[in-house]
Motif scaffolding. Structure first.
Motif, PDB file in Angstrom:
ATOM      1  N   UNK A 314     -65.298  92.223  45.337  1.00 26.99           N
ATOM      2  CA  UNK A 314     -64.232  92.520  44.389  1.00 26.99           C
ATOM      3  C   UNK A 314     -63.254  93.533  44.963  1.00 26.99           C
ATOM      4  N   UNK A 315     -63.774  94.547  45.662  1.00 31.44           N
ATOM      5  CA  UNK A 315     -62.899  95.516  46.314  1.00 31.44           C
ATOM      6  C   UNK A 315     -62.016  94.870  47.355  1.00 31.44           C
ATOM      7  N   UNK A 316     -62.575  93.926  48.111  1.00 29.17           N
ATOM      8  CA  UNK A 316     -61.792  93.193  49.108  1.00 29.17           C
ATOM      9  C   UNK A 316     -60.698  92.362  48.444  1.00 29.17           C
ATOM     10  N   UNK A 317     -61.028  91.754  47.321  1.00 26.73           N
ATOM     11  CA  UNK A 317     -60.046  90.946  46.588  1.00 26.73           C
ATOM     12  C   UNK A 317     -58.898  91.823  46.084  1.00 26.73           C
ATOM     13  N   UNK A 318     -59.214  93.016  45.580  1.00 26.99           N
ATOM     14  CA  UNK A 318     -58.165  93.912  45.088  1.00 26.99           C
ATOM     15  C   UNK A 318     -57.291  94.420  46.236  1.00 26.99           C
ATOM     16  N   UNK A 319     -57.909  94.691  47.396  1.00 26.23           N
ATOM     17  CA  UNK A 319     -57.131  95.110  48.562  1.00 26.23           C
ATOM     18  C   UNK A 319     -56.197  93.991  49.014  1.00 26.23           C
ATOM     19  N   UNK A 320     -56.697  92.757  48.982  1.00 26.84           N
ATOM     20  CA  UNK A 320     -55.864  91.606  49.316  1.00 26.84           C
ATOM     21  C   UNK A 320     -54.713  91.481  48.329  1.00 26.84           C
ATOM     22  N   UNK A 321     -54.989  91.764  47.054  1.00 29.67           N
ATOM     23  CA  UNK A 321     -53.933  91.734  46.043  1.00 29.67           C
ATOM     24  C   UNK A 321     -52.836  92.737  46.337  1.00 29.67           C
ATOM     25  N   UNK A 322     -53.221  93.925  46.823  1.00 36.16           N
ATOM     26  CA  UNK A 322     -52.202  94.924  47.162  1.00 36.16           C
ATOM     27  C   UNK A 322     -51.363  94.471  48.352  1.00 36.16           C
ATOM     28  N   UNK A 323     -52.001  93.890  49.366  1.00 38.06           N
ATOM     29  CA  UNK A 323     -51.244  93.355  50.499  1.00 38.06           C
ATOM     30  C   UNK A 323     -50.265  92.275  50.032  1.00 38.06           C
ATOM     31  N   UNK A 324     -50.693  91.459  49.086  1.00 43.62           N
ATOM     32  CA  UNK A 324     -49.808  90.427  48.548  1.00 43.62           C
ATOM     33  C   UNK A 324     -48.617  91.045  47.826  1.00 43.62           C
ATOM     34  N   UNK A 325     -48.826  92.201  47.168  1.00 38.54           N
ATOM     35  CA  UNK A 325     -47.724  92.887  46.482  1.00 38.54           C
ATOM     36  C   UNK A 325     -46.654  93.310  47.476  1.00 38.54           C
ATOM     37  N   UNK A 326     -47.059  94.036  48.524  1.00 37.63           N
ATOM     38  CA  UNK A 326     -46.058  94.577  49.446  1.00 37.63           C
ATOM     39  C   UNK A 326     -45.412  93.466  50.279  1.00 37.63           C
ATOM     40  N   UNK A 327     -46.161  92.423  50.596  1.00 38.68           N
ATOM     41  CA  UNK A 327     -45.571  91.302  51.326  1.00 38.68           C
ATOM     42  C   UNK A 327     -44.570  90.555  50.453  1.00 38.68           C
ATOM     43  N   UNK A 328     -44.897  90.406  49.168  1.00 38.16           N
ATOM     44  CA  UNK A 328     -43.973  89.733  48.249  1.00 38.16           C
ATOM     45  C   UNK A 328     -42.696  90.541  48.070  1.00 38.16           C
ATOM     46  N   UNK A 329     -42.821  91.854  47.910  1.00 36.10           N
ATOM     47  CA  UNK A 329     -41.642  92.704  47.779  1.00 36.10           C
ATOM     48  C   UNK A 329     -40.780  92.644  49.034  1.00 36.10           C
ATOM     49  N   UNK A 330     -41.429  92.624  50.199  1.00 37.01           N
ATOM     50  CA  UNK A 330     -40.680  92.527  51.454  1.00 37.01           C
ATOM     51  C   UNK A 330     -39.979  91.181  51.571  1.00 37.01           C
ATOM     52  N   UNK A 331     -40.658  90.114  51.167  1.00 38.09           N
ATOM     53  CA  UNK A 331     -40.059  88.779  51.223  1.00 38.09           C
ATOM     54  C   UNK A 331     -38.852  88.681  50.294  1.00 38.09           C
ATOM     55  N   UNK A 332     -38.946  89.285  49.103  1.00 38.79           N
ATOM     56  CA  UNK A 332     -37.820  89.259  48.168  1.00 38.79           C
ATOM     57  C   UNK A 332     -36.633  90.050  48.714  1.00 38.79           C
ATOM     58  N   UNK A 333     -36.945  91.190  49.340  1.00 36.06           N
ATOM     59  CA  UNK A 333     -35.867  91.980  49.940  1.00 36.06           C
ATOM     60  C   UNK A 333     -35.180  91.194  51.047  1.00 36.06           C
ATOM     61  N   UNK A 334     -35.967  90.495  51.844  1.00 34.44           N
ATOM     62  CA  UNK A 334     -35.400  89.661  52.907  1.00 34.44           C
ATOM     63  C   UNK A 334     -34.570  88.524  52.327  1.00 34.44           C
ATOM     64  N   UNK A 335     -35.028  87.944  51.237  1.00 35.84           N
ATOM     65  CA  UNK A 335     -34.300  86.850  50.574  1.00 35.84           C
ATOM     66  C   UNK A 335     -32.931  87.336  50.098  1.00 35.84           C
ATOM     67  N   UNK A 336     -32.904  88.521  49.519  1.00 35.28           N
ATOM     68  CA  UNK A 336     -31.666  89.030  48.938  1.00 35.28           C
ATOM     69  C   UNK A 336     -30.674  89.518  49.986  1.00 35.28           C
ATOM     70  N   UNK A 337     -31.167  90.072  51.084  1.00 32.52           N
ATOM     71  CA  UNK A 337     -30.284  90.659  52.080  1.00 32.52           C
ATOM     72  C   UNK A 337     -29.962  89.712  53.229  1.00 32.52           C
ATOM     73  N   UNK A 338     -30.620  88.581  53.253  1.00 32.47           N
ATOM     74  CA  UNK A 338     -30.413  87.658  54.364  1.00 32.47           C
ATOM     75  C   UNK A 338     -31.528  87.829  55.378  1.00 32.47           C
TER      76      UNK A 338
END
Length: 647
Positions: A314-338
């Motif tokens: 469960x701890x590993x799953x939550x850590x993976x969830x956090x990585x998914x958060x920051x990767x998603x935010x980075x992907x959205x920033x890349x989408x918006x800025x080119x």
């Protein structure tokens, strides 16, 4: 029509229908490939299992956990693509085609929802209409009232939650508590962590060990679980009250948690300790840090690393969830800025280093945990590989509503990403990813009553989705923050609350009566479940002291988890890696353990069910000497006098 008048945003109903289509496509695909999913389970002859484990291997689910987890993200993507396609067609004035598509989606949604059944724990209450009327009254009261300062609302919530959380409706399941308290006792006995089997992760047994170290009785360990329910529900209410646009949604959220998670559940929330927030809601630790400090604060990955170390899968799953958060935010920033501009900036900035350092730290924590808990990981992996206690997901399960909510929410978040703060966006993605990960517990043992076990994160996500819809509506219609914005979402929230109350009315009535009677009698707990076993164990100990030398070492071989735990209180430590003994998977391994004990000169008090397993596995009479019978137990040992025999 299918877009708002002022901006080309898809209607919320279109997004919901697209999510329903994606969910239905996956559901049908999943059951087509289910034989392949099931083929990944390891199979062994029935006689190779101990009798306690053998009865749990009849139903299996293969790699269902991984397939459903992965396809949930596929549903997100398919929902987004379908919504985008419909929006593009509608913007080109192809209204006739779009209308036909939406009608087809509506048919698919009806097929999906029409096949969902929720199995109630009890028959319908004859007084369910009174419960319905009461819930409607509460909904209208919350809808119409003026808000109070948050501190007063939190105090009112705490007063409501105190009797709800701390008055038990039943005794505890000693068989389940023994799986936390047994390893905790071994920790207190000084046994190395690497030599202890933690069926429900290290953290929860460490909490139990601290409770026992402080001198508190195991008979009241349920208080810890009750306190965790109280803190988590009150904390979620406070966060929602500050996060949501409409305060009414926060009131509904707290009420829904009380009605569904506490009062509507078929058992007391702490009857089985493994489903308390101390095990299933630790995702709230990184979630709270993101709420207070933002998604990039160093405490978030640090907390995730600690969860990997102490909270297993469960701890590993939550850590993976956090990585998914920051990767998603980075992907959205890349989408918006080119993409090219953002990629070049990322390579020159510290953001890439931060993500890489986070991933490296979490990976290091994973390998440390894998080394320290190597034996435990190997043992627990067999439970999943064989499918011990696992159940396949029903085609009619209520779970199939969740991907619709997830797909709808992710699309709305994408649309409003520039109109909300990064922290709000991170909390939304976190709630999505943590909720998906938390549902792995339900997917493991997919009986419908386990819906209650994971309901805290699901209900939180449901009302967060309603808050997102309020913001989405305001953005799409260019509306200001007036009293009219989001009224429909609030009405939907009230309808959900009423539906929960009505659907669970039978159990709500039973639990309310029990809590009322407990409050009148000033009795918070029905009694000490472990204390009830003490007289029988005292009698056994008296018999053993009369028959054995004072320095004799004794091990208690029984599949009665509660009696086993009570027996070792005050005696030498348990020498079995699997504690309780009922956790042993293979009978040959159990026999090997018993032979090691006999060679070490340890006396064994053997229960008849264990004796039958040992005899079936070929334990030779030459390896022990029969001594005497104590009740339903047999006392054996290599150096005991008597005729070699096995009863």
């Amino acid at each position: 029509m299918l877009v708002f008048e002022r901006r080309p945003y898809p209607q919320i109903i279109t997004i919901i229908l697209a999510a329903a289509l994606a969910t239905e496509l996956f559901r049908e695909t999943y059951y087509l490939i289910f034989p392949w999913v099931l083929s990944f389970n390891l199979t062994f002859p029935q006689e190779s299992y101990t009798s306690t484990i053998g009865r749990w291997v009849s139903e299996r689910d293969g790699i269902e956990i991984y397939v459903v987890y992965a396809f949930t993200f596929v549903i997100m993507g398919l929902t987004a693509l379908t919504t985008l396609a419909i929006t593009k067609m509608d913007s080109t004035r192809r209204h006739g085609i779009v209308i036909r598509i939406v009608i087809a989606l509506a048919v698919v949604a009806v097929l999906l929802l029409g096949n969902i059944r929720f199995t109630q724990p009890l028959d319908g209450s004859p007084h369910r209409w009174y419960v319905l009327y009461f819930s409607v009254f509460v909904s209208l009261l919350a809808f119409c009232r003026n808000t109070l300062p948050l501190i007063y609302e939190a105090l009112i919530g705490a007063v409501i939650l105190l009797p709800v959380c701390f008055i038990s409706t039943s005794n505890i399941a000693v068989t389940n508590y023994a799986y936390m308290l047994g390893p905790a006792q071994k920790l207190l006995d000084g046994v190395p962590v690497s030599q202890i089997y933690f069926q429900y992760e290290f953290f929860i047994s460490a909490v139990a060990a601290l409770w026992m170290k402080l001198g508190f009785s195991e008979n009241y360990f349920q208080v810890v679980g009750q306190f965790s329910n109280f803190v988590v529900m009150l904390g979620i209410f406070v966060i929602a009250r500050k996060l949501f646009v409409r305060a009414t949604l926060a009131y509904y959220l707290l009420t829904a948690l009380i009605l569904f998670r506490i009062l509507g559940a078929p058992w007391d929330p702490v009857y089985v300790f493994q489903i308390t927030p101390l095990r299933l809601e630790l995702w709230l630790v990184p979630f709270l840090i993101v709420y207070l400090r933002g998604p990039y604060h160093w405490l978030v990955p640090f907390a995730c690393g600690i969860l990997i170390l102490v909270h297993g899968a469960l701890g590993l799953i939550y850590a993976l969830g956090y990585l998914q958060i920051i990767l998603t935010l980075s992907a959205l920033a890349a989408w918006d800025e080119g993409w090219r501009i953002k990629l070049a900036a990322t390579l020159k900035s510290a953001s890439l280093l931060r993500i890489g350092a986070t991933a490296l730290y979490l990976l290091t924590c994973y390998f440390i945990a894998k080394t320290v808990f190597a034996a435990n990981i190997e043992a627990t992996s067999y439970y999943q590989k064989i499918g011990i206690g696992f159940l396949p997901l029903l085609r009619t399960s209520l779970f199939w509503c969740l991907p619709v909510v997830i797909g709808t929410t992710i699309v709305m978040l994408f649309v409003i990403r520039k109109a909300v703060t990064e922290r709000y966006l991170a909390l939304g993605f976190g709630l999505l990813f943590f909720c998906i990960g938390n549902c792995i517990y339900f997917l493991g043992r997919s009986h419908e009553h386990n819906v209650f076990s994971v309901s805290i994160s699901v209900i939180f996500l449901l009302f967060y989705a309603l808050d997102v819809s309020v913001r989405y509506y305001a953005l799409a219609t260019e509306a200001t923050a007036s009293r009219d914005v989001g009224r429909i979402a609030v009405l939907v929230g009230g309808a959900l609350l009423v539906a929960m109350a009505y659907g669970c009315s039978a159990q709500i009535e039973v639990n309310l009566k029990t809590k009322y009677e407990g409050a009148r009698a000033l009795q918070l707990y029905p009694g000490g479940a472990f204390a009830e076993l003490q007289p029988a164990i005292d009698k056994l100990n008296t018999e053993l002291d009369a028959r054995l030398p004072a320095d004799a070492r004794v091990q208690f071989l029984t599949y009665d988890e509660g009696a086993e735990f009570v027996f070792y209180q005050g005696r030498e430590r348990n020498e079995s890696f699997f504690y309780p003994l009922a956790a042993w998977i293979f009978v040959d391994d159990l026999v090997a353990h018993v032979r090691d004990l006999l060679v070490g000169g340890i006396y064994l008090l053997v229960e008849d069910r264990v004796a039958a397993d040992l005899s079936r596995a070929g334990l030779s009479p030459d390896e022990y000497a029969y001594n005497s019978v104590i009740g339903s137990y047999v006392l054996i040992g290599r150096y005991l006098p008597g005729k070699p025999a096995w009863p």
